[in-house]
Design a protein around this motif. Structure first.
Motif, PDB file in Angstrom:
ATOM      1  N   GLN A  65       3.777   5.841  -5.639  1.00 39.39           N
ATOM      2  CA  GLN A  65       3.613   5.890  -7.092  1.00 39.39           C
ATOM      3  C   GLN A  65       2.598   6.976  -7.484  1.00 39.39           C
ATOM      4  O   GLN A  65       2.792   7.686  -8.504  1.00 39.39           O
ATOM      5  N   ALA A  66       1.553   7.145  -6.677  1.00 40.74           N
ATOM      6  CA  ALA A  66       0.580   8.217  -6.952  1.00 40.74           C
ATOM      7  C   ALA A  66       1.225   9.587  -6.767  1.00 40.74           C
ATOM      8  O   ALA A  66       0.989  10.531  -7.554  1.00 40.74           O
ATOM      9  N   LYS A  67       2.048   9.743  -5.730  1.00 43.06           N
ATOM     10  CA  LYS A  67       2.748  11.003  -5.515  1.00 43.06           C
ATOM     11  C   LYS A  67       3.698  11.307  -6.667  1.00 43.06           C
ATOM     12  O   LYS A  67       3.872  12.472  -7.062  1.00 43.06           O
TER      13      LYS A  67
ATOM     14  N   SER B 164       1.725  12.718  -9.473  1.00 38.38           N
ATOM     15  CA  SER B 164       1.379  14.113  -9.192  1.00 38.38           C
ATOM     16  C   SER B 164       2.563  15.036  -9.437  1.00 38.38           C
ATOM     17  O   SER B 164       2.427  16.140 -10.004  1.00 38.38           O
ATOM     18  N   ALA B 165       3.745  14.588  -9.026  1.00 36.74           N
ATOM     19  CA  ALA B 165       4.946  15.401  -9.235  1.00 36.74           C
ATOM     20  C   ALA B 165       5.245  15.535 -10.721  1.00 36.74           C
ATOM     21  O   ALA B 165       5.685  16.615 -11.188  1.00 36.74           O
ATOM     22  N   GLU B 166       5.047  14.496 -11.473  1.00 38.47           N
ATOM     23  CA  GLU B 166       5.267  14.558 -12.915  1.00 38.47           C
ATOM     24  C   GLU B 166       4.299  15.549 -13.579  1.00 38.47           C
ATOM     25  O   GLU B 166       4.682  16.337 -14.467  1.00 38.47           O
TER      26      GLU B 166
ATOM     27  N   THR C 198      10.786   9.048  -7.006  1.00 37.68           N
ATOM     28  CA  THR C 198      11.321   7.845  -7.654  1.00 37.68           C
ATOM     29  C   THR C 198      12.167   7.038  -6.657  1.00 37.68           C
ATOM     30  O   THR C 198      12.089   5.797  -6.604  1.00 37.68           O
ATOM     31  N   ALA C 199      12.971   7.746  -5.850  1.00 38.88           N
ATOM     32  CA  ALA C 199      13.793   7.056  -4.850  1.00 38.88           C
ATOM     33  C   ALA C 199      12.930   6.416  -3.779  1.00 38.88           C
ATOM     34  O   ALA C 199      13.213   5.288  -3.312  1.00 38.88           O
TER      35      ALA C 199
ATOM     36  N   ALA D 267       0.831  -1.213   0.000  1.00 39.89           N
ATOM     37  CA  ALA D 267       0.000   0.000   0.000  1.00 39.89           C
ATOM     38  C   ALA D 267       0.864   1.260   0.000  1.00 39.89           C
ATOM     39  O   ALA D 267       0.543   2.251  -0.691  1.00 39.89           O
ATOM     40  N   GLN D 268       1.957   1.252   0.738  1.00 41.35           N
ATOM     41  CA  GLN D 268       2.850   2.401   0.748  1.00 41.35           C
ATOM     42  C   GLN D 268       3.466   2.628  -0.630  1.00 41.35           C
ATOM     43  O   GLN D 268       3.650   3.777  -1.062  1.00 41.35           O
TER      44      GLN D 268
END
Length: 352
Positions: free
Chosen positions: A162-164, A167-169, A211-212, A156-157
Protein backbone atom coordinates in the motif's frame (compact mmCIF):
# COMPACT_ATOMS: atom_id res chain seq x y z
CA UNK A 1 -23.41 -132.29 114.58
CA UNK A 2 -22.74 -133.88 111.25
CA UNK A 3 -26.45 -134.17 110.61
CA UNK A 4 -26.97 -130.50 111.21
CA UNK A 5 -24.16 -129.59 108.79
CA UNK A 6 -25.67 -131.80 106.14
CA UNK A 7 -29.00 -130.12 106.58
CA UNK A 8 -27.46 -126.71 106.18
CA UNK A 9 -25.59 -127.73 103.05
CA UNK A 10 -28.79 -129.13 101.58
CA UNK A 11 -30.55 -125.87 102.29
CA UNK A 12 -27.77 -123.87 100.67
CA UNK A 13 -27.90 -126.12 97.61
CA UNK A 14 -31.60 -125.45 97.29
CA UNK A 15 -31.05 -121.69 97.48
CA UNK A 16 -28.61 -121.72 94.53
CA UNK A 17 -29.97 -120.51 91.13
CA UNK A 18 -29.21 -122.58 88.11
CA UNK A 19 -28.58 -119.95 85.42
CA UNK A 20 -28.29 -122.46 82.64
CA UNK A 21 -31.89 -123.55 83.02
CA UNK A 22 -33.35 -119.99 83.16
CA UNK A 23 -35.58 -119.01 80.16
CA UNK A 24 -34.04 -116.45 77.81
CA UNK A 25 -35.67 -112.91 77.99
CA UNK A 26 -37.75 -111.97 75.00
CA UNK A 27 -36.49 -108.86 73.10
CA UNK A 28 -38.97 -106.47 71.46
CA UNK A 29 -37.67 -104.97 68.17
CA UNK A 30 -37.61 -101.20 67.47
CA UNK A 31 -40.10 -101.50 64.61
CA UNK A 32 -42.64 -103.22 66.85
CA UNK A 33 -42.13 -100.52 69.48
CA UNK A 34 -42.89 -97.75 66.99
CA UNK A 35 -46.03 -99.54 65.75
CA UNK A 36 -47.25 -100.03 69.32
CA UNK A 37 -46.65 -96.33 70.09
CA UNK A 38 -48.61 -95.19 67.00
CA UNK A 39 -51.54 -97.48 67.84
CA UNK A 40 -51.54 -96.22 71.41
CA UNK A 41 -51.54 -92.58 70.27
CA UNK A 42 -54.44 -93.20 67.87
CA UNK A 43 -56.52 -94.95 70.51
CA UNK A 44 -55.84 -92.12 72.96
CA UNK A 45 -56.95 -89.50 70.40
CA UNK A 46 -60.19 -91.36 69.69
CA UNK A 47 -60.91 -91.73 73.39
CA UNK A 48 -60.27 -88.02 74.01
CA UNK A 49 -62.44 -86.87 71.06
CA UNK A 50 -65.48 -88.99 71.91
CA UNK A 51 -65.43 -88.99 75.70
CA UNK A 52 -63.65 -85.85 76.89
CA UNK A 53 -64.73 -83.13 74.33
CA UNK A 54 -68.35 -82.06 74.96
CA UNK A 55 -70.66 -82.19 71.93
CA UNK A 56 -73.21 -79.43 71.37
CA UNK A 57 -76.79 -80.21 71.97
CA UNK A 58 -79.14 -80.59 69.12
CA UNK A 59 -81.08 -77.52 70.29
CA UNK A 60 -77.95 -75.37 70.15
CA UNK A 61 -77.21 -76.17 66.47
CA UNK A 62 -78.36 -73.51 63.95
CA UNK A 63 -81.25 -74.45 61.70
CA UNK A 64 -80.44 -73.80 58.02
CA UNK A 65 -82.74 -71.39 56.19
CA UNK A 66 -84.24 -73.14 53.21
CA UNK A 67 -85.41 -69.90 51.59
CA UNK A 68 -81.88 -68.43 51.61
CA UNK A 69 -80.33 -71.54 50.16
CA UNK A 70 -82.91 -72.11 47.42
CA UNK A 71 -81.93 -69.10 45.23
CA UNK A 72 -78.30 -70.15 45.36
CA UNK A 73 -79.22 -73.56 44.03
CA UNK A 74 -80.92 -71.97 41.04
CA UNK A 75 -78.02 -69.49 40.37
CA UNK A 76 -75.43 -70.45 37.71
CA UNK A 77 -72.16 -71.86 38.90
CA UNK A 78 -69.26 -69.34 39.04
CA UNK A 79 -65.97 -70.54 37.59
CA UNK A 80 -62.88 -68.91 39.01
CA UNK A 81 -60.25 -71.18 37.58
CA UNK A 82 -57.23 -69.65 35.86
CA UNK A 83 -57.94 -71.52 32.62
CA UNK A 84 -61.42 -70.00 32.38
CA UNK A 85 -60.07 -66.48 32.98
CA UNK A 86 -57.39 -66.95 30.32
CA UNK A 87 -59.98 -68.21 27.84
CA UNK A 88 -62.16 -65.16 28.44
CA UNK A 89 -59.22 -62.81 27.90
CA UNK A 90 -58.33 -64.52 24.66
CA UNK A 91 -61.93 -64.13 23.46
CA UNK A 92 -61.84 -60.39 24.27
CA UNK A 93 -58.40 -59.75 22.69
CA UNK A 94 -58.50 -59.15 18.94
CA UNK A 95 -56.40 -61.26 16.61
CA UNK A 96 -52.80 -60.14 16.22
CA UNK A 97 -51.85 -58.09 13.14
CA UNK A 98 -48.15 -58.97 13.15
CA UNK A 99 -47.06 -60.52 9.86
CA UNK A 100 -43.28 -60.54 10.32
CA UNK A 101 -40.70 -60.26 13.13
CA UNK A 102 -37.09 -59.17 12.79
CA UNK A 103 -34.21 -57.88 14.92
CA UNK A 104 -31.68 -55.11 14.39
CA UNK A 105 -29.96 -52.13 15.97
CA UNK A 106 -30.44 -48.42 16.61
CA UNK A 107 -28.24 -46.40 14.24
CA UNK A 108 -27.57 -42.70 13.69
CA UNK A 109 -27.75 -41.15 10.22
CA UNK A 110 -25.62 -38.18 11.35
CA UNK A 111 -22.49 -39.27 13.19
CA UNK A 112 -19.01 -37.82 12.73
CA UNK A 113 -15.54 -38.19 14.18
CA UNK A 114 -14.37 -34.57 14.25
CA UNK A 115 -10.76 -33.92 13.29
CA UNK A 116 -8.65 -30.99 12.10
CA UNK A 117 -7.68 -29.99 8.57
CA UNK A 118 -4.07 -29.36 9.58
CA UNK A 119 -1.56 -31.27 11.63
CA UNK A 120 -0.79 -29.71 14.99
CA UNK A 121 -0.25 -30.02 18.70
CA UNK A 122 -3.41 -30.15 20.82
CA UNK A 123 -3.40 -27.37 23.42
CA UNK A 124 -6.95 -27.65 24.76
CA UNK A 125 -9.92 -30.04 24.61
CA UNK A 126 -13.24 -28.61 25.79
CA UNK A 127 -15.57 -31.63 25.56
CA UNK A 128 -16.29 -34.79 27.55
CA UNK A 129 -18.31 -37.93 26.85
CA UNK A 130 -22.04 -37.37 27.22
CA UNK A 131 -21.82 -33.59 26.78
CA UNK A 132 -24.26 -31.91 24.40
CA UNK A 133 -22.71 -29.50 21.90
CA UNK A 134 -24.19 -26.95 19.50
CA UNK A 135 -23.25 -26.35 15.89
CA UNK A 136 -20.15 -24.15 15.69
CA UNK A 137 -19.16 -24.68 19.32
CA UNK A 138 -15.40 -24.90 19.99
CA UNK A 139 -14.34 -28.48 20.72
CA UNK A 140 -10.55 -28.13 20.86
CA UNK A 141 -7.67 -25.79 20.02
CA UNK A 142 -4.30 -26.52 18.42
CA UNK A 143 -1.04 -24.66 18.81
CA UNK A 144 -1.44 -21.74 16.36
CA UNK A 145 1.79 -19.80 17.04
CA UNK A 146 3.23 -20.31 13.53
CA UNK A 147 -0.11 -19.61 11.87
CA UNK A 148 -0.43 -16.35 13.79
CA UNK A 149 3.09 -15.29 12.72
CA UNK A 150 2.28 -16.00 9.08
CA UNK A 151 -0.86 -13.92 9.34
CA UNK A 152 1.03 -10.99 10.84
CA UNK A 153 3.62 -11.28 8.05
CA UNK A 154 0.90 -11.11 5.41
CA UNK A 155 -0.57 -8.01 7.02
CA UNK A 156 2.86 -6.34 7.05
CA UNK A 157 3.39 -7.17 3.38
CA UNK A 158 0.05 -5.59 2.57
CA UNK A 159 1.04 -2.42 4.35
CA UNK A 160 4.31 -2.32 2.35
CA UNK A 161 2.48 -2.69 -0.95
CA UNK A 162 0.00 0.00 0.00
CA UNK A 163 2.92 2.37 0.69
CA UNK A 164 4.46 1.51 -2.69
CA UNK A 165 1.16 2.26 -4.33
CA UNK A 166 1.03 5.69 -2.76
CA UNK A 167 4.57 6.35 -3.98
CA UNK A 168 3.58 5.28 -7.49
CA UNK A 169 0.55 7.55 -7.38
CA UNK A 170 2.72 10.53 -6.34
CA UNK A 171 5.28 9.85 -9.10
CA UNK A 172 2.50 9.56 -11.62
CA UNK A 173 1.01 12.88 -10.57
CA UNK A 174 4.42 14.62 -10.87
CA UNK A 175 5.02 13.12 -14.32
CA UNK A 176 1.64 14.35 -15.46
CA UNK A 177 2.48 17.91 -14.27
CA UNK A 178 5.83 17.83 -16.07
CA UNK A 179 4.15 16.58 -19.23
CA UNK A 180 1.79 19.58 -19.13
CA UNK A 181 4.66 22.02 -18.73
CA UNK A 182 6.60 20.47 -21.59
CA UNK A 183 3.62 20.52 -23.85
CA UNK A 184 2.94 24.22 -23.03
CA UNK A 185 6.55 25.35 -23.65
CA UNK A 186 7.32 26.38 -27.20
CA UNK A 187 11.01 25.62 -26.78
CA UNK A 188 10.51 21.95 -25.65
CA UNK A 189 11.89 19.43 -28.08
CA UNK A 190 10.07 16.49 -29.48
CA UNK A 191 12.30 14.11 -27.52
CA UNK A 192 11.34 15.71 -24.20
CA UNK A 193 7.69 15.45 -25.07
CA UNK A 194 8.09 11.75 -25.95
CA UNK A 195 10.12 11.02 -22.80
CA UNK A 196 7.58 12.71 -20.56
CA UNK A 197 4.75 10.74 -22.12
CA UNK A 198 6.70 7.47 -21.65
CA UNK A 199 7.28 8.25 -17.98
CA UNK A 200 3.55 8.75 -17.43
CA UNK A 201 2.72 5.45 -19.09
CA UNK A 202 5.39 3.61 -17.04
CA UNK A 203 4.15 5.05 -13.76
CA UNK A 204 0.57 4.18 -14.68
CA UNK A 205 1.66 0.57 -15.26
CA UNK A 206 3.50 0.55 -11.94
CA UNK A 207 0.37 1.82 -10.24
CA UNK A 208 -1.70 -0.97 -11.80
CA UNK A 209 0.87 -3.54 -10.65
CA UNK A 210 0.86 -2.09 -7.13
CA UNK A 211 -2.92 -2.32 -7.05
CA UNK A 212 -2.76 -5.96 -8.18
CA UNK A 213 -0.08 -6.75 -5.61
CA UNK A 214 -2.28 -5.27 -2.90
CA UNK A 215 -5.14 -7.50 -4.03
CA UNK A 216 -2.85 -10.55 -3.86
CA UNK A 217 -1.69 -9.53 -0.38
CA UNK A 218 -5.29 -9.24 0.80
CA UNK A 219 -6.05 -12.73 -0.51
CA UNK A 220 -2.95 -14.02 1.27
CA UNK A 221 -4.23 -12.50 4.49
CA UNK A 222 -7.56 -14.31 4.00
CA UNK A 223 -5.69 -17.57 3.41
CA UNK A 224 -3.60 -17.15 6.53
CA UNK A 225 -6.69 -16.34 8.56
CA UNK A 226 -8.32 -19.53 7.32
CA UNK A 227 -5.22 -21.51 8.26
CA UNK A 228 -5.31 -19.89 11.67
CA UNK A 229 -9.01 -20.76 12.03
CA UNK A 230 -8.22 -24.38 11.17
CA UNK A 231 -6.35 -24.60 14.47
CA UNK A 232 -9.69 -24.13 16.26
CA UNK A 233 -11.87 -27.25 15.88
CA UNK A 234 -15.63 -26.63 15.99
CA UNK A 235 -18.71 -28.88 16.04
CA UNK A 236 -20.10 -29.46 12.52
CA UNK A 237 -23.64 -30.00 13.86
CA UNK A 238 -25.55 -30.16 17.12
CA UNK A 239 -25.40 -33.46 18.97
CA UNK A 240 -23.95 -35.41 21.88
CA UNK A 241 -20.31 -36.42 22.33
CA UNK A 242 -20.18 -40.21 22.54
CA UNK A 243 -16.39 -40.68 22.47
CA UNK A 244 -13.39 -38.51 23.37
CA UNK A 245 -10.38 -39.59 21.32
CA UNK A 246 -7.60 -37.11 22.17
CA UNK A 247 -6.01 -35.27 25.08
CA UNK A 248 -3.96 -32.05 25.34
CA UNK A 249 -0.32 -32.58 24.39
CA UNK A 250 -1.02 -35.11 21.64
CA UNK A 251 -0.54 -34.58 17.91
CA UNK A 252 -3.61 -34.62 15.69
CA UNK A 253 -3.53 -35.07 11.92
CA UNK A 254 -6.16 -35.49 9.17
CA UNK A 255 -4.66 -38.91 8.41
CA UNK A 256 -2.46 -41.23 10.39
CA UNK A 257 1.18 -40.11 10.36
CA UNK A 258 2.41 -43.56 11.36
CA UNK A 259 3.20 -42.72 14.98
CA UNK A 260 1.46 -44.26 17.95
CA UNK A 261 0.86 -40.85 19.55
CA UNK A 262 -0.78 -39.25 16.51
CA UNK A 263 -4.56 -38.91 16.71
CA UNK A 264 -6.82 -38.74 13.70
CA UNK A 265 -9.82 -37.31 15.54
CA UNK A 266 -10.75 -35.27 18.58
CA UNK A 267 -14.15 -36.74 19.42
CA UNK A 268 -17.22 -38.47 17.97
CA UNK A 269 -20.53 -36.58 17.81
CA UNK A 270 -23.93 -38.19 17.25
CA UNK A 271 -27.06 -36.30 16.26
CA UNK A 272 -29.70 -37.91 18.48
CA UNK A 273 -32.46 -36.50 16.29
CA UNK A 274 -31.32 -38.71 13.41
CA UNK A 275 -31.66 -42.07 15.20
CA UNK A 276 -33.42 -44.83 13.31
CA UNK A 277 -33.66 -48.62 13.24
CA UNK A 278 -31.88 -50.89 10.79
CA UNK A 279 -32.95 -54.53 10.55
CA UNK A 280 -32.02 -57.44 8.31
CA UNK A 281 -35.04 -59.21 6.83
CA UNK A 282 -34.74 -62.63 5.27
CA UNK A 283 -35.08 -62.25 1.53
CA UNK A 284 -37.78 -64.92 1.53
CA UNK A 285 -40.09 -62.59 3.48
CA UNK A 286 -39.08 -59.20 2.08
CA UNK A 287 -42.27 -59.17 0.03
CA UNK A 288 -44.24 -58.57 3.23
CA UNK A 289 -42.43 -55.28 3.87
CA UNK A 290 -43.20 -52.00 2.10
CA UNK A 291 -42.41 -48.30 2.52
CA UNK A 292 -44.70 -46.54 5.01
CA UNK A 293 -45.62 -49.77 6.81
CA UNK A 294 -46.41 -49.47 10.53
CA UNK A 295 -43.97 -51.16 12.89
CA UNK A 296 -43.85 -51.86 16.62
CA UNK A 297 -40.35 -51.88 18.12
CA UNK A 298 -39.15 -53.16 21.51
CA UNK A 299 -35.68 -52.37 22.80
CA UNK A 300 -33.78 -55.23 24.42
CA UNK A 301 -33.07 -52.89 27.35
CA UNK A 302 -36.78 -52.00 27.79
CA UNK A 303 -38.67 -55.03 26.53
CA UNK A 304 -42.01 -53.87 27.97
CA UNK A 305 -41.87 -50.52 26.13
CA UNK A 306 -43.49 -50.58 22.68
CA UNK A 307 -42.19 -47.86 20.35
CA UNK A 308 -44.23 -46.85 17.30
CA UNK A 309 -42.23 -46.75 14.08
CA UNK A 310 -42.61 -46.62 10.30
CA UNK A 311 -40.68 -48.20 7.45
CA UNK A 312 -38.60 -45.54 5.64
CA UNK A 313 -37.07 -47.53 2.82
CA UNK A 314 -35.93 -50.96 1.70
CA UNK A 315 -32.27 -50.89 0.63
CA UNK A 316 -32.27 -52.16 -2.97
CA UNK A 317 -29.56 -54.77 -2.51
CA UNK A 318 -29.22 -58.10 -0.71
CA UNK A 319 -26.45 -59.64 1.36
CA UNK A 320 -25.53 -62.83 -0.46
CA UNK A 321 -23.69 -64.25 2.58
CA UNK A 322 -26.68 -63.88 4.95
CA UNK A 323 -29.47 -63.90 2.34
CA UNK A 324 -31.02 -60.81 3.93
CA UNK A 325 -32.17 -57.36 2.84
CA UNK A 326 -31.59 -54.27 5.00
CA UNK A 327 -34.63 -52.18 5.97
CA UNK A 328 -34.55 -48.66 7.43
CA UNK A 329 -37.23 -47.84 10.00
CA UNK A 330 -38.06 -44.39 11.35
CA UNK A 331 -38.68 -43.97 15.10
CA UNK A 332 -41.85 -41.91 15.57
CA UNK A 333 -40.98 -40.68 19.08
CA UNK A 334 -37.91 -39.04 20.59
CA UNK A 335 -36.66 -40.22 23.97
CA UNK A 336 -33.35 -40.00 25.81
CA UNK A 337 -33.52 -43.71 26.62
CA UNK A 338 -33.06 -44.59 22.94
CA UNK A 339 -29.31 -44.81 22.35
CA UNK A 340 -27.19 -45.71 19.30
CA UNK A 341 -26.18 -49.35 18.83
CA UNK A 342 -28.95 -50.65 21.13
CA UNK A 343 -30.47 -53.99 20.16
CA UNK A 344 -34.12 -53.88 19.09
CA UNK A 345 -36.80 -56.31 17.97
CA UNK A 346 -39.47 -55.15 15.53
CA UNK A 347 -42.85 -56.46 14.45
CA UNK A 348 -44.15 -55.50 11.02
CA UNK A 349 -47.91 -54.94 11.16
CA UNK A 350 -50.55 -55.84 8.61
CA UNK A 351 -52.28 -52.89 7.00
CA UNK A 352 -55.92 -52.60 8.17
Amino acid sequence: MENSKNDKSDLLEKLKIDRQNLPEPTQVSLKKSIIIAIISFGLGSVFTFYFLIPTPAASDMPIPQIEAIQPELNAPLETTSKETQIDSKLRETPATTTILNASGYITARRMATVSSEVMGLIKEVRVEEGKAVEEGQILAKLDDTLAQVNLNLSIAQLETLQAKKKSAESSLAESQRQFKRIMNNAYSSEAEKTQSKTNIETLQANLVAATANIKVAKLEILRQRELLADHTIRAPFSGVVTMKNAQPGEIVAPSSAGGGFTRTGICTIVDMRSLEIEVDVNESFIGRVYSGQKVEANLDAYSDWTIPATVIAIIPTADRAKATVRVRIQINIKDKKILPEMGVKVAFLKSL
